[in-house]
Design a protein around this motif. Structure first.
Motif, PDB file in Angstrom:
ATOM      1  N   PHE A 288       0.833  -1.213   0.000  1.00  0.00           N
ATOM      2  CA  PHE A 288       0.000   0.000   0.000  1.00  0.00           C
ATOM      3  C   PHE A 288       0.868   1.262   0.000  1.00  0.00           C
ATOM      4  CE2 PHE A 288      -3.406  -2.664   2.291  1.00  0.00           C
ATOM      5  CZ  PHE A 288      -4.090  -2.902   1.119  1.00  0.00           C
ATOM      6  N   ALA A 289       2.002   1.195   0.687  1.00  0.00           N
ATOM      7  CA  ALA A 289       2.848   2.389   0.824  1.00  0.00           C
ATOM      8  C   ALA A 289       3.380   2.874  -0.529  1.00  0.00           C
ATOM      9  CB  ALA A 289       3.996   2.111   1.788  1.00  0.00           C
ATOM     10  N   GLY A 314      -2.344   5.250   2.457  1.00  0.00           N
ATOM     11  CA  GLY A 314      -2.110   6.473   1.690  1.00  0.00           C
ATOM     12  C   GLY A 314      -2.380   6.342   0.205  1.00  0.00           C
ATOM     13  N   ALA A 315      -3.258   5.417  -0.181  1.00  0.00           N
ATOM     14  CA  ALA A 315      -3.608   5.298  -1.602  1.00  0.00           C
ATOM     15  C   ALA A 315      -4.980   5.913  -1.848  1.00  0.00           C
ATOM     16  CB  ALA A 315      -3.627   3.824  -2.012  1.00  0.00           C
ATOM     17  N   ALA A 316      -5.129   6.618  -2.962  1.00  0.00           N
ATOM     18  CA  ALA A 316      -6.451   7.089  -3.376  1.00  0.00           C
ATOM     19  C   ALA A 316      -7.231   5.876  -3.891  1.00  0.00           C
ATOM     20  CB  ALA A 316      -6.300   8.130  -4.473  1.00  0.00           C
ATOM     21  N   PHE A 363      -5.205  13.873  -2.907  1.00  0.00           N
ATOM     22  CA  PHE A 363      -6.093  12.697  -2.799  1.00  0.00           C
ATOM     23  C   PHE A 363      -5.525  11.685  -1.806  1.00  0.00           C
ATOM     24  CE2 PHE A 363      -8.340  14.111  -6.582  1.00  0.00           C
ATOM     25  CZ  PHE A 363      -9.610  13.621  -6.355  1.00  0.00           C
ATOM     26  N   ARG A 364      -4.220  11.481  -1.883  1.00  0.00           N
ATOM     27  CA  ARG A 364      -3.599  10.479  -1.006  1.00  0.00           C
ATOM     28  C   ARG A 364      -3.672  10.910   0.454  1.00  0.00           C
ATOM     29  NH1 ARG A 364       1.611   7.611  -3.578  1.00  0.00           N
ATOM     30  NH2 ARG A 364       1.301   6.559  -1.609  1.00  0.00           N
ATOM     31  N   LYS A 369      -6.636  10.530   5.851  1.00  0.00           N
ATOM     32  CA  LYS A 369      -7.480  11.242   6.819  1.00  0.00           C
ATOM     33  C   LYS A 369      -8.847  10.557   6.959  1.00  0.00           C
ATOM     34  CE  LYS A 369      -7.393  15.785   8.334  1.00  0.00           C
ATOM     35  NZ  LYS A 369      -7.989  17.015   8.231  1.00  0.00           N
ATOM     36  N   GLN A 370      -9.409  10.186   5.825  1.00  0.00           N
ATOM     37  CA  GLN A 370     -10.717   9.513   5.842  1.00  0.00           C
ATOM     38  C   GLN A 370     -10.618   8.174   6.576  1.00  0.00           C
ATOM     39  OE1 GLN A 370     -13.661  10.286   5.310  1.00  0.00           O
ATOM     40  NE2 GLN A 370     -14.852   8.560   4.542  1.00  0.00           N
TER      41      GLN A 370
END
Ligand code: GMT
Length: 393
Positions: A288-289, A314-316, A363-364, A369-370
Motif C-alpha cells: 500500500f505504501a 495512503g492510496a487514493a 487525494f492520497r 485522513k478519511q
C-alpha cells in the motif's frame, strides 16, 4: 484473573470495564470477514481480554505470539460414509468444548453461514447443562447478499440470525439489505470495519518502488480473492485505458477463480509488461505504501475493507458505488466512485486523480485522513460496549 479498568461515563459516573473471555469464530482465510475477525481478536487481546479463536485452520492474519490469544482447531474427521463431512456439527462440538473448558463469557461469530447456526446448536447444548452463553453474530456481506440468499441456506440463515443475542452488520447498506431479504425480527446494529492506521502508515520502500516502476510510473493496485463479485476484468480494462494515457503499472494481489481469466485478458490486451500478479501477500502495508491508486470496481461490497486498508496506507481509491462503498469513500476527495461496470467513468476518474503530482498528493492525504474515521481505536470500543451490554443482559 479478572482485571477491571475504571471508565468515566457522563456526569462523572464511574463504571468498570472488566476483561472478558471471548470466543471468536471465523473463516481463517484471506477473505475480509476472517481478516476483520482476526484483527478484532488481536486488538481485544492487546486490551487485556482473553481471546479464543475457534477455526479449522490458523487464521492468516494470526501471526506472532500474544499471551492472551488461544487457538482451538476444529477437527473434521473423514469417514467413508461421508461424501460431505458434517463441518457444522464438528464446529458446534468444538464451540461446546472451548466454552465449557475456558469459561467463555460470550461467543462472537463472524459470517452467518454456518457459524450462526453452529453457535445456536452449541448454545442449546450448553443450556441443558445450565451454562448460558450469549452469541453475537456479525454479518459481513456475501453471507447475506450472495450465499445466504440462496434458497439452499436461507431458512437456516434467517433462523440463526434471529436467535443470536446481538446482531451487527458492517455497514448501513448491509443492514438494509439484510432486512430486505430475510424475515429478521431483531435489531441489527451497524459497526463499521476498522483499520489500524498507525500500522498502515508506512514509509514507501524506495528500492521496492524502483523495482516495480523503474521510470517513476504511477502504481495502481487491486487486491481481492478474485471472485466474480470483484469484477477483476473491469480492473484490467480500466488499467488499459489509464495505461494508454499515463505511464503506469498495475499490481494484482490475491488469488481465486478469476485469476486465470485476468491473465488471459492481459495477454489479449497486450499489457502483460505493465501488469504484475503478486499472488497472496502477507505484508500489505509495504505494498500500500508504494500504491498511488487502489481499484475496486466490485459488483457489491458490504463495506470494502481492502479499500479502507489501502486508504490507511495512503492510496487514493477508484471504485464502484455499490453497497457500502459510499459509506467509506468521499466522492472527489479521497477518490471517486462510478456505477458498476462503468469502465469509462472509472478510467477517466483514475486519470484525473493520477495526472498531476499535486492533485494526487492531496487525494492520497485525504485518503489517510478519511481512514482515520475508521481507526481501530474508534471502532473496537464499540464491540467492547456491545459485549458489556450483552453480558449484563
Ligand atoms: O470480499 C470478500 O469477498 C470477502 C468477504 C468475506 O465475507 O470474507 O468480505 C466481506 O466482508 C468484509 C469485512 O466485513 C467487507 O469489507 C467486504 O466488503 C465484504 N465483501 C463483500 O461484500 C463482497
Amino acid at each position: 484473573m479478572v482485571v477491571c479498568t475504571p471508565i468515566k461515563k457522563a456526569l462523572g459516573e464511574l463504571r468498570y470495564l472488566c476483561n472478558m473471555n471471548i470466543g471468536i469464530v471465523c473463516y481463517p482465510t484471506f477473505g475480509g470477514s476472517g481478516v476483520l475477525a482476526t484483527e478484532l481478536g488481536k486488538a481485544l487481546a492487546d486490551k487485556g481480554h482473553n481471546i479464543h479463536f475457534i477455526t479449522y485452520q490458523q487464521p492468516v492474519r494470526l501471526t506472532g505470539f500474544s499471551t492472551n490469544i488461544f487457538y482451538h482447531e476444529v477437527r473434521v474427521p473423514t469417514y467413508p460414509l461421508f461424501d460431505y463431512p458434517p463441518y457444522e456439527s464438528a464446529l458446534a462440538s468444538a464451540m461446546v468444548d472451548v466454552i465449557r473448558n475456558n469459561h467463555l463469557d460470550l461467543l462472537h461469530v463472524h459470517y452467518a453461514i454456518p457459524h450462526a447456526a453452529a453457535a445456536y446448536m452449541a448454545r442449546q447444548i450448553l443450556k441443558e447443562e445450565g451454562i448460558l452463553i450469549p452469541v453475537i453474530t456479525t454479518l459481513h456481506g456475501t453471507d447475506i447478499t450472495l450465499v445466504g440468499r440462496d434458497k439452499t441456506y436461507a431458512p437456516v440463515v434467517a433462523f440463526s440470525i434471529n436467535q443470536s443475542d446481538a446482531i451487527t452488520a458492517v455497514s448501513h447498506n448491509l443492514r438494509e439489505v439484510t432486512y430486505a431479504n430475510f424475515p429478521i425480527t431483531r435489531e441489527i446494529e451497524v459497526i463499521h470495519n476498522f483499520v489500524d492506521v498507525a500500522r498502515f502508515s508506512r514509509k514507501p520502500i524506495d528500492a521496492f518502488r524502483k523495482v516495480i516502476a523503474p521510470n517513476g510510473e504511477r502504481i495502481l493496485l487491486h487486491a481481492s480473492n478474485f471472485r466474480k463479485v470483484k469484477r477483476v476484468q473491469d480492473v484490467i480494462h480500466i488499467f488499459r485505458k489509464v495505461n494508454g494515457t499515463l505511464p503506469s503499472k498495475l499490481l494484482l494481489v490475491g488469488d481465486g477463480p478469476e485469476r486465470h481469466m485476468a491473465e488471459e485478458l492481459c495477454r489479449e490486451l497486450q499489457i502483460c509488461e505493465d501488469v504484475r500478479f503478486l499472488g497472496k501477500q502477507q505484508d500489505m502495508e509495504d505494498i500500500f505504501a508504494v500504491t498511488d491508486l487502489f481499484l475496486l470496481p466490485s459488483e457489491y461490497e458490504s463495506f470494502g475493507l481492502a479499500a479502507l486498508e489501502a486508504m490507511a496506507g495512503g492510496a487514493a481509491v477508484v471504485s464502484s458505488n455499490a453497497g457500502g462503498l459510499p459509506e467509506v469513500i468521499e466522492q472527489g476527495i479521497c477518490g471517486y466512485m462510478a456505477n458498476v461496470g462503468d469502465i469509462d467513468a472509472m478510467a477517466a476518474f483514475a486519470i484525473d486523480v493520477l495526472q498531476e503530482d499535486e492533485r494526487l498528493k492531496s487525494f492520497r492525504e485525504a485518503a489517510r485522513k478519511q481512514a482515520e474515521k475508521f481507526d481501530i481505536h474508534n471502532i473496537v470500543p464499540l464491540y467492547e460496549q456491545l459485549y458489556e451490554r450483552i453480558k449484563q443482559r
